[in-house]
Design a protein around this motif. Sequence first.
Motif, PDB file in Angstrom:
ATOM      1  N   LEU A   1      -8.684   9.770 -21.004  1.00 48.27           N
ATOM      2  CA  LEU A   1      -7.595  10.700 -21.295  1.00 48.27           C
ATOM      3  C   LEU A   1      -7.956  11.613 -22.462  1.00 48.27           C
ATOM      4  CD1 LEU A   1      -4.556   8.303 -20.829  1.00 48.27           C
ATOM      5  CD2 LEU A   1      -5.282  10.144 -19.297  1.00 48.27           C
ATOM      6  N   TYR A   2      -8.538  11.042 -23.520  1.00 47.09           N
ATOM      7  CA  TYR A   2      -8.951  11.868 -24.648  1.00 47.09           C
ATOM      8  C   TYR A   2     -10.043  12.849 -24.231  1.00 47.09           C
ATOM      9  CZ  TYR A   2      -6.084   9.567 -28.146  1.00 47.09           C
ATOM     10  OH  TYR A   2      -5.014   9.112 -28.883  1.00 47.09           O
ATOM     11  N   ASN A   3     -10.951  12.437 -23.345  1.00 49.12           N
ATOM     12  CA  ASN A   3     -11.978  13.356 -22.838  1.00 49.12           C
ATOM     13  C   ASN A   3     -11.359  14.505 -22.046  1.00 49.12           C
ATOM     14  OD1 ASN A   3     -14.357  12.271 -23.914  1.00 49.12           O
ATOM     15  ND2 ASN A   3     -14.508  10.770 -22.279  1.00 49.12           N
ATOM     16  N   LEU A   4     -10.327  14.217 -21.269  1.00 46.96           N
ATOM     17  CA  LEU A   4      -9.647  15.262 -20.501  1.00 46.96           C
ATOM     18  C   LEU A   4      -9.010  16.303 -21.422  1.00 46.96           C
ATOM     19  CD1 LEU A   4      -7.857  13.151 -17.739  1.00 46.96           C
ATOM     20  CD2 LEU A   4      -9.862  14.613 -17.463  1.00 46.96           C
ATOM     21  N   MET A   5      -8.615  15.874 -22.627  1.00 50.96           N
ATOM     22  CA  MET A   5      -7.949  16.764 -23.583  1.00 50.96           C
ATOM     23  C   MET A   5      -8.915  17.487 -24.517  1.00 50.96           C
ATOM     24  SD  MET A   5      -4.645  14.527 -24.727  1.00 50.96           S
ATOM     25  CE  MET A   5      -5.521  13.004 -25.102  1.00 50.96           C
ATOM     26  N   ASP A   6     -10.166  17.083 -24.546  1.00 54.35           N
ATOM     27  CA  ASP A   6     -11.140  17.607 -25.506  1.00 54.35           C
ATOM     28  C   ASP A   6     -11.967  18.736 -24.903  1.00 54.35           C
ATOM     29  OD1 ASP A   6     -13.088  18.087 -27.409  1.00 54.35           O
ATOM     30  OD2 ASP A   6     -13.918  16.054 -27.370  1.00 54.35           O
ATOM     31  N   PRO A   7     -11.760  19.976 -25.371  1.00 47.59           N
ATOM     32  CA  PRO A   7     -12.525  21.105 -24.826  1.00 47.59           C
ATOM     33  C   PRO A   7     -14.037  20.958 -24.975  1.00 47.59           C
ATOM     34  CG  PRO A   7     -10.715  21.880 -26.195  1.00 47.59           C
ATOM     35  CD  PRO A   7     -10.798  20.392 -26.383  1.00 47.59           C
ATOM     36  N   LYS A   8     -14.488  20.109 -25.875  1.00 50.27           N
ATOM     37  CA  LYS A   8     -15.925  19.909 -26.071  1.00 50.27           C
ATOM     38  C   LYS A   8     -16.509  18.886 -25.097  1.00 50.27           C
ATOM     39  CE  LYS A   8     -15.540  20.993 -30.939  1.00 50.27           C
ATOM     40  NZ  LYS A   8     -15.585  20.461 -32.298  1.00 50.27           N
ATOM     41  N   SER A   9     -15.643  18.173 -24.389  1.00 53.95           N
ATOM     42  CA  SER A   9     -16.098  17.144 -23.450  1.00 53.95           C
ATOM     43  C   SER A   9     -16.472  17.767 -22.112  1.00 53.95           C
ATOM     44  CB  SER A   9     -14.985  16.113 -23.228  1.00 53.95           C
ATOM     45  OG  SER A   9     -15.320  15.250 -22.168  1.00 53.95           O
ATOM     46  N   LYS A  10     -17.487  17.211 -21.478  1.00 56.04           N
ATOM     47  CA  LYS A  10     -17.841  17.702 -20.137  1.00 56.04           C
ATOM     48  C   LYS A  10     -16.767  17.322 -19.117  1.00 56.04           C
ATOM     49  CE  LYS A  10     -20.839  13.853 -18.689  1.00 56.04           C
ATOM     50  NZ  LYS A  10     -22.179  13.518 -18.216  1.00 56.04           N
ATOM     51  N   TYR A  11     -15.860  16.437 -19.491  1.00 51.93           N
ATOM     52  CA  TYR A  11     -14.770  16.008 -18.608  1.00 51.93           C
ATOM     53  C   TYR A  11     -13.457  16.726 -18.903  1.00 51.93           C
ATOM     54  CZ  TYR A  11     -18.155  12.351 -17.789  1.00 51.93           C
ATOM     55  OH  TYR A  11     -19.308  11.678 -17.503  1.00 51.93           O
ATOM     56  N   TYR A  12     -13.506  17.711 -19.792  1.00 51.33           N
ATOM     57  CA  TYR A  12     -12.303  18.459 -20.171  1.00 51.33           C
ATOM     58  C   TYR A  12     -11.616  19.028 -18.934  1.00 51.33           C
ATOM     59  CZ  TYR A  12      -9.474  22.238 -22.141  1.00 51.33           C
ATOM     60  OH  TYR A  12      -8.459  23.085 -22.472  1.00 51.33           O
ATOM     61  N   ASP A  13     -10.298  18.874 -18.900  1.00 49.89           N
ATOM     62  CA  ASP A  13      -9.504  19.402 -17.798  1.00 49.89           C
ATOM     63  C   ASP A  13      -8.378  20.246 -18.393  1.00 49.89           C
ATOM     64  OD1 ASP A  13      -7.854  19.963 -15.651  1.00 49.89           O
ATOM     65  OD2 ASP A  13      -7.755  17.901 -14.933  1.00 49.89           O
ATOM     66  N   PRO A  14      -8.523  21.580 -18.341  1.00 51.64           N
ATOM     67  CA  PRO A  14      -7.492  22.439 -18.930  1.00 51.64           C
ATOM     68  C   PRO A  14      -6.133  22.305 -18.253  1.00 51.64           C
ATOM     69  CG  PRO A  14      -9.105  23.750 -17.733  1.00 51.64           C
ATOM     70  CD  PRO A  14      -9.615  22.338 -17.739  1.00 51.64           C
ATOM     71  N   SER A  15      -6.094  21.714 -17.069  1.00 51.16           N
ATOM     72  CA  SER A  15      -4.809  21.533 -16.392  1.00 51.16           C
ATOM     73  C   SER A  15      -4.077  20.276 -16.867  1.00 51.16           C
ATOM     74  CB  SER A  15      -5.009  21.460 -14.870  1.00 51.16           C
ATOM     75  OG  SER A  15      -5.629  20.238 -14.492  1.00 51.16           O
ATOM     76  N   PHE A  16      -4.759  19.443 -17.668  1.00 51.04           N
ATOM     77  CA  PHE A  16      -4.108  18.231 -18.167  1.00 51.04           C
ATOM     78  C   PHE A  16      -3.024  18.632 -19.165  1.00 51.04           C
ATOM     79  CE2 PHE A  16      -3.612  14.343 -20.663  1.00 51.04           C
ATOM     80  CZ  PHE A  16      -3.440  13.433 -19.629  1.00 51.04           C
ATOM     81  N   PRO A  17      -1.848  18.008 -19.089  1.00 50.13           N
ATOM     82  CA  PRO A  17      -0.736  18.385 -19.976  1.00 50.13           C
ATOM     83  C   PRO A  17      -1.078  18.295 -21.463  1.00 50.13           C
ATOM     84  CG  PRO A  17       0.037  16.953 -18.220  1.00 50.13           C
ATOM     85  CD  PRO A  17      -1.465  16.970 -18.134  1.00 50.13           C
ATOM     86  N   GLN A  18      -0.514  19.209 -22.217  1.00 52.97           N
ATOM     87  CA  GLN A  18      -0.694  19.235 -23.662  1.00 52.97           C
ATOM     88  C   GLN A  18       0.030  18.057 -24.302  1.00 52.97           C
ATOM     89  OE1 GLN A  18      -2.305  21.603 -25.799  1.00 52.97           O
ATOM     90  NE2 GLN A  18      -3.282  22.054 -23.856  1.00 52.97           N
ATOM     91  N   ARG A  19      -0.602  17.456 -25.267  1.00 53.55           N
ATOM     92  CA  ARG A  19       0.046  16.379 -26.008  1.00 53.55           C
ATOM     93  C   ARG A  19       1.033  16.994 -26.993  1.00 53.55           C
ATOM     94  NH1 ARG A  19      -5.506  14.783 -28.864  1.00 53.55           N
ATOM     95  NH2 ARG A  19      -5.814  16.741 -29.918  1.00 53.55           N
ATOM     96  N   ILE A  20       2.011  16.206 -27.376  1.00 57.23           N
ATOM     97  CA  ILE A  20       2.944  16.638 -28.409  1.00 57.23           C
ATOM     98  C   ILE A  20       2.855  15.659 -29.562  1.00 57.23           C
ATOM     99  CG2 ILE A  20       4.512  17.867 -26.866  1.00 57.23           C
ATOM    100  CD1 ILE A  20       6.350  15.416 -26.960  1.00 57.23           C
ATOM    101  N   ARG A  21       2.944  16.167 -30.751  1.00 64.32           N
ATOM    102  CA  ARG A  21       2.908  15.317 -31.947  1.00 64.32           C
ATOM    103  C   ARG A  21       4.289  14.722 -32.162  1.00 64.32           C
ATOM    104  NH1 ARG A  21      -1.619  15.357 -34.634  1.00 64.32           N
ATOM    105  NH2 ARG A  21      -3.014  17.125 -34.509  1.00 64.32           N
ATOM    106  N   LEU A  22       4.336  13.411 -32.339  1.00 63.91           N
ATOM    107  CA  LEU A  22       5.598  12.731 -32.579  1.00 63.91           C
ATOM    108  C   LEU A  22       5.823  12.481 -34.064  1.00 63.91           C
ATOM    109  CD1 LEU A  22       5.414  10.203 -29.622  1.00 63.91           C
ATOM    110  CD2 LEU A  22       6.571  12.408 -29.703  1.00 63.91           C
TER     111      LEU A  22
END
Length: 89
Positions: free
Chosen positions: A32-53
């Motif tokens: 999941l963190y890889n999907l959110m990381d633009p530097k990862s080869k597994y980055y998925d820009p369609s994955f929902p943005q996280r929100i800070r709680l």
Amino acid sequence: MHNSHLKNSPVKVRVLRMKSVSERTGLSRTTLYNLMDPKSKYYDPSFPQRIRLTSRVGGAIGFIEHEIDEWIASKTTDASLGQLPPGRS
């Protein structure tokens, strides 16, 4: 991050924590963190943005439930059409 569009929403918004997102998607926290990381080869820009709680750096994060559900549905549609995510063959 500011989610002003959620304030006036007539729909009840539910926030999912990372553990729930992991269980719902069947993906590990690392993936999941890889999907959110633009530097990862597994980055998925369609994955929902996280929100800070919390305001603390490195603090709790969450995701809007319906956005996770929509993302899962889009992946199910991609798979049924024979389309695999980038890097998968």
